[in-house]
Design a protein around this motif. Structure first.
Motif, PDB file in Angstrom:
ATOM      1  N   MET A  46      37.067  37.850  49.539  1.00  0.00           N
ATOM      2  CA  MET A  46      37.631  36.737  48.786  1.00  0.00           C
ATOM      3  C   MET A  46      38.469  37.340  47.646  1.00  0.00           C
ATOM      4  N   PRO A  47      39.686  36.809  47.447  1.00  0.00           N
ATOM      5  CA  PRO A  47      40.551  37.369  46.390  1.00  0.00           C
ATOM      6  C   PRO A  47      39.943  37.132  45.000  1.00  0.00           C
ATOM      7  N   ILE A  48      40.154  38.109  44.125  1.00  0.00           N
ATOM      8  CA  ILE A  48      39.600  38.048  42.770  1.00  0.00           C
ATOM      9  C   ILE A  48      40.180  36.891  41.968  1.00  0.00           C
ATOM     10  N   TRP A  49      41.451  36.554  42.202  1.00  0.00           N
ATOM     11  CA  TRP A  49      42.073  35.454  41.445  1.00  0.00           C
ATOM     12  C   TRP A  49      41.408  34.127  41.778  1.00  0.00           C
ATOM     13  N   LEU A  50      40.907  33.968  42.998  1.00  0.00           N
ATOM     14  CA  LEU A  50      40.224  32.745  43.396  1.00  0.00           C
ATOM     15  C   LEU A  50      38.858  32.646  42.710  1.00  0.00           C
ATOM     16  N   VAL A  51      38.175  33.754  42.560  1.00  0.00           N
ATOM     17  CA  VAL A  51      36.889  33.784  41.864  1.00  0.00           C
ATOM     18  C   VAL A  51      37.095  33.459  40.386  1.00  0.00           C
ATOM     19  N   VAL A  52      38.111  34.084  39.772  1.00  0.00           N
ATOM     20  CA  VAL A  52      38.410  33.830  38.355  1.00  0.00           C
ATOM     21  C   VAL A  52      38.770  32.359  38.152  1.00  0.00           C
ATOM     22  N   VAL A  54      35.627  30.254  38.247  1.00  0.00           N
ATOM     23  CA  VAL A  54      34.839  30.392  37.023  1.00  0.00           C
ATOM     24  C   VAL A  54      35.478  29.584  35.894  1.00  0.00           C
ATOM     25  N   ILE A  55      36.781  29.619  35.785  1.00  0.00           N
ATOM     26  CA  ILE A  55      37.485  28.853  34.746  1.00  0.00           C
ATOM     27  C   ILE A  55      37.279  27.361  34.950  1.00  0.00           C
ATOM     28  N   GLY A  66      34.736  22.409  33.123  1.00  0.00           N
ATOM     29  CA  GLY A  66      33.908  21.257  33.474  1.00  0.00           C
ATOM     30  C   GLY A  66      32.653  21.175  32.621  1.00  0.00           C
ATOM     31  N   VAL A  67      31.987  22.311  32.405  1.00  0.00           N
ATOM     32  CA  VAL A  67      30.789  22.341  31.565  1.00  0.00           C
ATOM     33  C   VAL A  67      31.165  21.992  30.127  1.00  0.00           C
TER      34      VAL A  67
END
Length: 135
Positions: free
Chosen positions: A1-7, A10-11, A16-17
């Motif tokens: 999975m690409p790192i930009w998708l994980v970042v 998380v954002i 949302g929180v």
């Protein structure tokens, strides 16, 4: 999975929180009605009594708007009377004899010496006679 998708995930979760935790729930109508009515401003007419001219009535109305008051302001001058109803500081209904709305308000403002009494527990009408804000 690409790192930009994980970042990005998380954002999105962090935003949302932050929105859920940081946004205060709007108060209900019952909470608004239970709020204590603040004391009238210094220099306001005591206990609804006003002197000659329409400036004191206008000042009384302005004080109710500022306090975001809910209730009925009964204005009398001799044998004439006018009922002004406020909901959270907005004048939404006025009646004086056969006049309603803006006409009733203007008639009351034109009276000479007036007496007024505010009843925060008065039954409010379901009809509106002011469909736009009053100045």
């Amino acid at each position: 999975m690409p790192i930009w998708l994980v970042v990005l995930g998380v954002i999105v979760i962090a935003v949302g929180v932050a929105l859920v935790v940081g946004v205060r729930r709007p108060r209900s109508l019952e909470d608004e009605l239970k709020q204590p009515v603040p004391a009238p401003p210094v220099g306001a007419a005591p206990s609804g009594q006003a002197s000659a001219g329409h400036a004191p009535l206008a000042a009384t109305i302005e004080a109710l708007v500022t306090r975001r008051a809910t209730g009925k302001l009964e204005v009398t001058s001799g044998d004439r009377s006018c009922s002004l109803y406020f909901l959270f500081g907005h004048l939404f209904y006025a009646e004086s004899g056969s006049f309603k709305g803006e006409d009733a308000l203007q008639a009351a403002l034109a009276w000479g010496q007036v007496s007024s009494a505010f009843d925060p527990s008065a039954h409010l009408p379901s009809e509106e006679t002011f469909l736009r804000p009053t100045a």
